[in-house]
Design a protein around this motif. Structure first.
Motif, short mmCIF file in Angstrom:
data_model
loop_
_atom_site.label_atom_id
_atom_site.label_comp_id
_atom_site.label_asym_id
_atom_site.label_seq_id
_atom_site.Cartn_x
_atom_site.Cartn_y
_atom_site.Cartn_z
N ASP A 104 -24.53 -1.32 -21.24
CA ASP A 104 -25.34 -1.31 -22.45
C ASP A 104 -26.68 -1.98 -22.17
OD1 ASP A 104 -23.34 -0.08 -23.94
OD2 ASP A 104 -22.39 -2.01 -24.41
N LEU A 105 -26.66 -3.07 -21.38
CA LEU A 105 -27.89 -3.75 -20.99
C LEU A 105 -28.78 -2.81 -20.18
CD1 LEU A 105 -28.11 -7.38 -19.63
CD2 LEU A 105 -29.32 -5.55 -18.50
N ILE A 106 -28.18 -2.09 -19.23
CA ILE A 106 -28.94 -1.16 -18.40
C ILE A 106 -29.57 -0.07 -19.26
CG2 ILE A 106 -28.77 0.58 -16.58
CD1 ILE A 106 -26.60 -1.20 -15.31
N ALA A 107 -28.83 0.38 -20.28
CA ALA A 107 -29.37 1.42 -21.16
C ALA A 107 -30.60 0.92 -21.91
CB ALA A 107 -28.29 1.86 -22.15
N ARG A 108 -30.60 -0.36 -22.29
CA ARG A 108 -31.76 -0.93 -22.98
C ARG A 108 -32.96 -0.99 -22.04
NH1 ARG A 108 -29.20 -3.18 -27.70
NH2 ARG A 108 -31.19 -3.91 -28.57
N LEU A 109 -32.70 -1.32 -20.79
CA LEU A 109 -33.78 -1.34 -19.81
C LEU A 109 -34.31 0.07 -19.55
CD1 LEU A 109 -32.20 -3.83 -17.23
CD2 LEU A 109 -34.06 -4.33 -18.81
N THR A 110 -33.41 1.02 -19.42
CA THR A 110 -33.79 2.40 -19.11
C THR A 110 -34.65 3.00 -20.21
OG1 THR A 110 -31.74 2.67 -17.85
CG2 THR A 110 -32.89 4.68 -18.50
N ALA A 111 -34.37 2.61 -21.44
CA ALA A 111 -35.11 3.17 -22.58
C ALA A 111 -36.60 2.85 -22.52
CB ALA A 111 -34.52 2.66 -23.88
N ARG A 112 -36.97 1.80 -21.78
CA ARG A 112 -38.39 1.42 -21.69
C ARG A 112 -38.92 1.61 -20.27
NH1 ARG A 112 -39.82 -1.99 -25.96
NH2 ARG A 112 -41.94 -1.63 -25.21
N ALA A 113 -38.29 2.49 -19.49
CA ALA A 113 -38.61 2.59 -18.07
C ALA A 113 -39.94 3.28 -17.79
CB ALA A 113 -37.50 3.32 -17.32
N GLY A 114 -40.43 4.11 -18.69
CA GLY A 114 -41.64 4.87 -18.41
C GLY A 114 -41.34 6.08 -17.54
N ALA A 115 -42.33 6.93 -17.39
CA ALA A 115 -42.11 8.17 -16.63
C ALA A 115 -43.34 8.51 -15.81
CB ALA A 115 -41.79 9.31 -17.58
N ARG A 116 -43.12 9.13 -14.65
CA ARG A 116 -44.17 9.64 -13.79
C ARG A 116 -43.69 10.95 -13.18
NH1 ARG A 116 -48.21 6.22 -11.38
NH2 ARG A 116 -48.02 7.59 -9.55
N GLY A 117 -44.61 11.86 -12.91
CA GLY A 117 -44.25 13.14 -12.33
C GLY A 117 -43.78 13.05 -10.90
N ASP A 118 -44.10 11.93 -10.22
CA ASP A 118 -43.71 11.79 -8.81
C ASP A 118 -42.37 11.08 -8.65
OD1 ASP A 118 -44.55 9.27 -9.55
OD2 ASP A 118 -46.34 9.28 -8.28
N VAL A 119 -41.63 10.90 -9.76
CA VAL A 119 -40.28 10.35 -9.68
C VAL A 119 -39.31 11.52 -9.68
CG1 VAL A 119 -38.57 8.85 -10.76
CG2 VAL A 119 -41.00 8.24 -10.86
N ALA A 120 -38.78 11.86 -8.52
CA ALA A 120 -37.84 12.97 -8.42
C ALA A 120 -36.48 12.59 -8.99
CB ALA A 120 -37.70 13.41 -6.96
N LEU A 121 -36.10 11.32 -8.83
CA LEU A 121 -34.84 10.82 -9.37
C LEU A 121 -35.03 9.34 -9.66
CD1 LEU A 121 -31.84 11.37 -10.04
CD2 LEU A 121 -31.29 10.70 -7.69
N GLY A 122 -34.84 8.95 -10.90
CA GLY A 122 -35.07 7.56 -11.29
C GLY A 122 -33.78 6.80 -11.53
N ILE A 123 -33.74 6.01 -12.60
CA ILE A 123 -32.59 5.16 -12.90
C ILE A 123 -31.36 6.01 -13.17
CG2 ILE A 123 -31.68 3.48 -14.55
CD1 ILE A 123 -34.55 2.54 -15.01
#
Length: 353
Positions: free
Chosen positions: A5-24
């Motif tokens: 649940d903590l990781i999900a809260r972090l992921t929700a604010r992770a941001g995005a970039r087109g050069d991230v092929a695979l993120g969190i």
């Protein structure tokens, strides 16, 4: 709150970039490094009681945890892209995580940086961020290029964060205004401590202009000492040239102000050397209205929480020169060396009050 649940809260604010092929969400991230560029990586940890005081606003901790790493990328002339976050908490505190990510994400969004992975564990409060960026191949700035005859410049002002830290510490040395209430203490100084501005735009503009660059994290003398050793040179600084904010000049007497400027840490300004034949090039990177005769002091106070992160430059001031020899000296108006009891912060040697 459970770990995921903590990781999900972090992921929700992770941001995005087109050069991230695979993120969190997997064992590791997949990132696309542009052709013709080199990957620049740095890692800094912040521990409670060492890098920030108990009770510090979690949003400020989040901002600073990323800022100190982006400052390292700036000192290399890199363009920030991605970050990894290792977060150790005494307990899974949703309110802390949400506030932490507000600060972290505010700076990440301003700097175009995406959170792409990391780790969460239980234990004493500690934050470790790895920042990744890119620089055109062969154009990275380093500490090792200073040459005798170079001028030494610094961005922004010095000593604000150190003065704020001494004010906020429950024990230890205080400024002459000890006893004033927190309401009377300049908010601008506390902001410099808690929310430093990484000089990303300036760092990139210094590629091909500066011979050597470092960010001021442990103290001006300590950090310039790294340039002196790596470059095999000596450095002389003019005490009266060190830039100070109006708030610091009002708060401290000249001797205490100079101590904070020369040996206090947490400024996260860029200090760099430039040969005389590139001074005009240095001036040219600033907007025309901010250009003038050297020493360059091109910018009025910047507005906005993250002014200068990407699109604006801070003031830049010439503070000294590179000479043959070794070590770093601060000279007063008569050319007499000023003695300090330390050059800056050093882990495992210094103690936190």
């Amino acid at each position: 709150m459970a770990e995921f649940d903590l990781i999900a809260r972090l992921t929700a604010r992770a941001g995005a970039r087109g050069d991230v092929a695979l993120g969190i969400g997997d064992d590791a991230a997949l990132l696309e490094v542009p052709a013709g560029e080199q990957l620049v990586a740095c890692c800094d940890a912040l521990n409670e009681g060492v890098h920030f005081l108990p009770g510090t606003d979690p949003a400020d901790i989040g901002w600073k945890a990323l800022a100190v790493n982006l400052s390292d990328l700036a000192a290399m002339g890199a363009r920030p892209a991605w970050a990894l976050l290792s977060l150790t908490l005494p307990r899974a505190d949703a309110d802390f995580v949400d506030a932490f990510m507000r600060g972290f994400s505010a700076l990440a969004d301003a700097a175009g940086t995406a959170l792409v992975g990391g780790d969460t564990t239980s234990g004493p409060l500690s934050i470790c961020v790895t920042a990744l960026g890119c620089v055109p191949r062969g154009q990275a700035l380093t500490r090792a290029g200073a040459r005798p005859g170079d001028a030494v410049f610094v961005s922004g002002t010095l000593g604000d964060a150190s003065a704020a830290l001494e004010h906020l510490r429950p024990m230890g040395p205080r400024h002459p205004g000890e006893g004033r209430s927190d309401d009377d203490f300049p908010m601008s100084l506390r902001d410099r401590l808690h929310r430093p501005t990484p000089r990303i735009a300036l760092g990139q503009a210094l590629r091909g202009v500066a011979n050597a660059v470092i960010d001021v994290s442990d103290g001006l003398l300590a950090d310039l000492g790294h340039i002196a050793r790596a470059s095999g040179v000596g450095i002389e600084l003019d005490a009266e040239a060190l830039p100070a904010s109006a708030a610091l000049r009002t708060l401290l007497d000249p001797a205490e102000r100079l101590r904070c400027q020369a040996t206090g840490g947490d400024d996260y300004e860029l200090v760099f050397t430039v040969p005389s034949e590139r001074w005009e090039t240095l001036r040219a990177i600033f907007p025309p209205e901010f250009r003038g005769a050297l020493p360059i002091t091109p910018s009025p106070p910047l507005a906005g929480e993250w002014a200068g992160v990407r699109g604006a430059f801070p003031a830049v001031t010439r503070i000294g020169r590179v000479v043959a020899g070794e070590g770093v000296r601060v000279l007063d108006a008569d050319g007499v060396p000023v003695d300090f009891d330390r050059a800056g912060w050093e882990h495992f040697m210094d103690k936190v009050p």
